[in-house]
Write an enzyme that holds these catalytic residues in place. Structure first.
Site, PDB file in Angstrom:
ATOM      1  N   GLY A  55       0.777  -1.226   0.000  1.00  0.00           N
ATOM      2  CA  GLY A  55       0.000   0.000   0.000  1.00  0.00           C
ATOM      3  C   GLY A  55       0.807   1.274   0.000  1.00  0.00           C
ATOM      4  O   GLY A  55       1.818   1.409  -0.700  1.00  0.00           O
ATOM      5  N   GLU A  78       6.376  -9.641   7.679  1.00  0.00           N
ATOM      6  CA  GLU A  78       5.897 -10.442   6.553  1.00  0.00           C
ATOM      7  C   GLU A  78       6.377 -11.883   6.665  1.00  0.00           C
ATOM      8  O   GLU A  78       7.332 -12.180   7.379  1.00  0.00           O
ATOM      9  CB  GLU A  78       6.359  -9.827   5.235  1.00  0.00           C
ATOM     10  CG  GLU A  78       5.755  -8.462   4.938  1.00  0.00           C
ATOM     11  CD  GLU A  78       4.255  -8.501   4.665  1.00  0.00           C
ATOM     12  OE1 GLU A  78       3.719  -9.613   4.439  1.00  0.00           O
ATOM     13  OE2 GLU A  78       3.627  -7.426   4.679  1.00  0.00           O
ATOM     14  N   TYR A 228      -7.391   9.048   6.521  1.00  0.00           N
ATOM     15  CA  TYR A 228      -8.469   9.139   5.535  1.00  0.00           C
ATOM     16  C   TYR A 228      -9.650   9.837   6.194  1.00  0.00           C
ATOM     17  O   TYR A 228      -9.904   9.644   7.388  1.00  0.00           O
ATOM     18  CB  TYR A 228      -8.868   7.737   5.071  1.00  0.00           C
ATOM     19  CG  TYR A 228      -9.956   7.720   4.007  1.00  0.00           C
ATOM     20  CD1 TYR A 228      -9.695   8.220   2.732  1.00  0.00           C
ATOM     21  CD2 TYR A 228     -11.217   7.210   4.279  1.00  0.00           C
ATOM     22  CE1 TYR A 228     -10.677   8.210   1.753  1.00  0.00           C
ATOM     23  CE2 TYR A 228     -12.205   7.189   3.307  1.00  0.00           C
ATOM     24  CZ  TYR A 228     -11.930   7.696   2.052  1.00  0.00           C
ATOM     25  OH  TYR A 228     -12.905   7.688   1.084  1.00  0.00           O
ATOM     26  N   TYR A 238     -16.158   4.865   9.547  1.00  0.00           N
ATOM     27  CA  TYR A 238     -14.732   5.172   9.466  1.00  0.00           C
ATOM     28  C   TYR A 238     -14.403   6.425  10.284  1.00  0.00           C
ATOM     29  O   TYR A 238     -13.951   6.320  11.413  1.00  0.00           O
ATOM     30  CB  TYR A 238     -14.266   5.315   8.010  1.00  0.00           C
ATOM     31  CG  TYR A 238     -12.760   5.290   7.921  1.00  0.00           C
ATOM     32  CD1 TYR A 238     -12.086   4.101   7.691  1.00  0.00           C
ATOM     33  CD2 TYR A 238     -11.994   6.436   8.127  1.00  0.00           C
ATOM     34  CE1 TYR A 238     -10.702   4.051   7.655  1.00  0.00           C
ATOM     35  CE2 TYR A 238     -10.607   6.400   8.100  1.00  0.00           C
ATOM     36  CZ  TYR A 238      -9.979   5.212   7.859  1.00  0.00           C
ATOM     37  OH  TYR A 238      -8.605   5.177   7.841  1.00  0.00           O
ATOM     38  N   LYS A 247      -7.491   7.975  14.315  1.00  0.00           N
ATOM     39  CA  LYS A 247      -6.888   8.951  13.408  1.00  0.00           C
ATOM     40  C   LYS A 247      -6.909  10.364  14.005  1.00  0.00           C
ATOM     41  O   LYS A 247      -6.014  11.173  13.743  1.00  0.00           O
ATOM     42  CB  LYS A 247      -7.606   8.931  12.059  1.00  0.00           C
ATOM     43  CG  LYS A 247      -7.472   7.613  11.308  1.00  0.00           C
ATOM     44  CD  LYS A 247      -6.030   7.210  11.053  1.00  0.00           C
ATOM     45  CE  LYS A 247      -5.935   5.954  10.206  1.00  0.00           C
ATOM     46  NZ  LYS A 247      -4.534   5.530   9.959  1.00  0.00           N
TER      47      LYS A 247
END
Length: 397
Positions: A55, A78, A228, A238, A247
């Protein structure tokens, strides 16, 4: 050597497999965009990207390293391949980035560890000291599902829930490809607090303070984290939900830290980015439908961007060497400016009100959303022979 045919095994918003060569091709394409956007720009000193494998984090790493020539360190968690089992998409993304960096004589290092841990910080410090440099760009792009306290072993888990009341709205059933109605129950106070603990600004601040105490932060360091906002249609789940609360904490942290770094010529910002397809966003009911409609509208207007195009624009216009960031009244960089134009949002709202299963293909770009989702895991890219065996054991050279 272990070559095998890797087929997609996608279940809703989860892929159980990743295609090594598809991921590699995706990375090569992003590097081309990063190079073109930064052509002729001054070089950047050492860059550190927390959450560097997919991303916006991956796009940031590729832009810094291949666009601006920055010696770069990424932190992620990962899964490499094991025996005959392929690795994760993030692992294959970084394997290709490392391969190209080594071939071009660039410095690119990856710390594959829990970014919340002290071990990750110590490994990062070792890599930075080997570079004999101080961090000039720190990108915080971590999207972890949980955080473990090293001292107490307490675990906090993030949730995707509304606050105050349950949410019911249009969504896509990703298993049956149908427009449906979904309901999410409201979060309790413990879930809100845990989500802020995982996805708020506390860990970002810890990284900056720790690097400063270790003498590894340049006086003119610039740091950015991603967020966002989106339209009213997604606010309940959100921006006004548990993730939005985290956020808000992230943005408050940025304001506090900016005041500390600005005197030395640096600064700390939150960048409000455009909606994109990620595994995390695919898990949020209603968001996949909104993005499918959004992509159709923005493509028709010629303004659609993916992660690498946005990050290349952010570096060119806001955070690259010699550039002064342009911010809104709250001190935030706005890369969602194209998404949030009245023309885009009014058309998206019109289509969202009318859309159902029968009109899904007409009013949205759900097929494009599905392709983007498949490409997160290396599938659905042109020029890849998915019927041919491919080497699944790939190293971070």
């Amino acid at each position: 050597m272990s070559e095998q045919v890797v087929a997609p095994r996608i279940r809703g918003f989860i892929s159980l497999t990743a295609h090594p060569e598809g991921c590699a091709a995706n990375v090569r394409g992003q590097i081309e965009v990063a190079r073109a956007a930064a052509e002729g720009a001054p070089a950047l000193g050492p860059a550190l990207v927390i959450g560097s494998s997919t991303g916006y984090g991956l796009a940031s790493l590729l832009s810094a390293c291949f666009g601006y020539g920055a010696p770069s360190v990424g932190v992620c968690l990962e899964r490499p391949s094991e025996d005959d089992k392929p690795g994760s998409a993030g692992w294959y993304n970084l394997a290709e980035a490392h391969r190209i960096a080594a071939a071009e004589g660039r410095t690119l290092r990856t710390v594959n560890a829990d970014a919340f841990s002290s071990e990750a910080k110590e490994q990062v410090a070792a890599e930075l000291r080997a570079m004999r440099g101080q961090v000039e760009l720190l990108v915080y792009s971590l999207a972890a599902p949980l955080r473990r306290d090293a001292a107490t072993d307490e675990v906090w888990r993030s949730t995707l829930k509304p606050i105050g009341r349950d949410w019911t709205g249009k969504s896509i059933d990703l298993r049956r490809n149908r427009v449906t109605e979904a309901t999410i129950e409201a979060a309790n106070e413990d879930e809100i607090e845990a989500t802020v603990k995982v996805m708020g600004g506390e860990d970002w601040a810890e990284w900056l303070r720790w690097l400063g105490a270790e003498g590894l932060l340049a006086d003119n360091c610039r740091s950015v984290a991603y967020s966002y906002v989106g339209p009213e249609a997604t606010h309940a789940i959100y921006r006004a939900g548990t993730i939005g609360r985290a956020k808000e904490d992230l943005e408050a942290t940025a304001r506090d830290l900016h005041a500390q770094l600005a005197p030395g010529g640096g600064g700390v910002w939150v960048s409000i980015n455009k909606g994109i397809v990620t595994q995390a966003s695919a898990a949020i009911p209603g968001v996949a439908l909104y993005m499918s409609v959004l992509f159709a509208v923005m493509k028709a207007q010629g303004t659609h961007e993916g992660p690498i195009e946005q990050i290349a624009r952010m570096m060119r216009d806001h955070l690259g060497p010699g550039v002064t960031p342009v911010t809104d009244d709250e001190g935030r960089i706005r890369l969602d400016d194209l998404e949030m134009t009245p023309e885009v949002q009014s058309e998206v709202a019109r289509r969202m009100a009318a859309i159902d299963t029968d009109s899904l293909g007409e009013l949205s770009d759900y097929a494009g959303w599905q392709r983007y989702f498949q490409q997160l895991f290396g599938f659905g890219l042109e020029g890849i022979d998915y019927d041919a065996p491919t080497e699944v054991h790939r190293l971070l050279v």
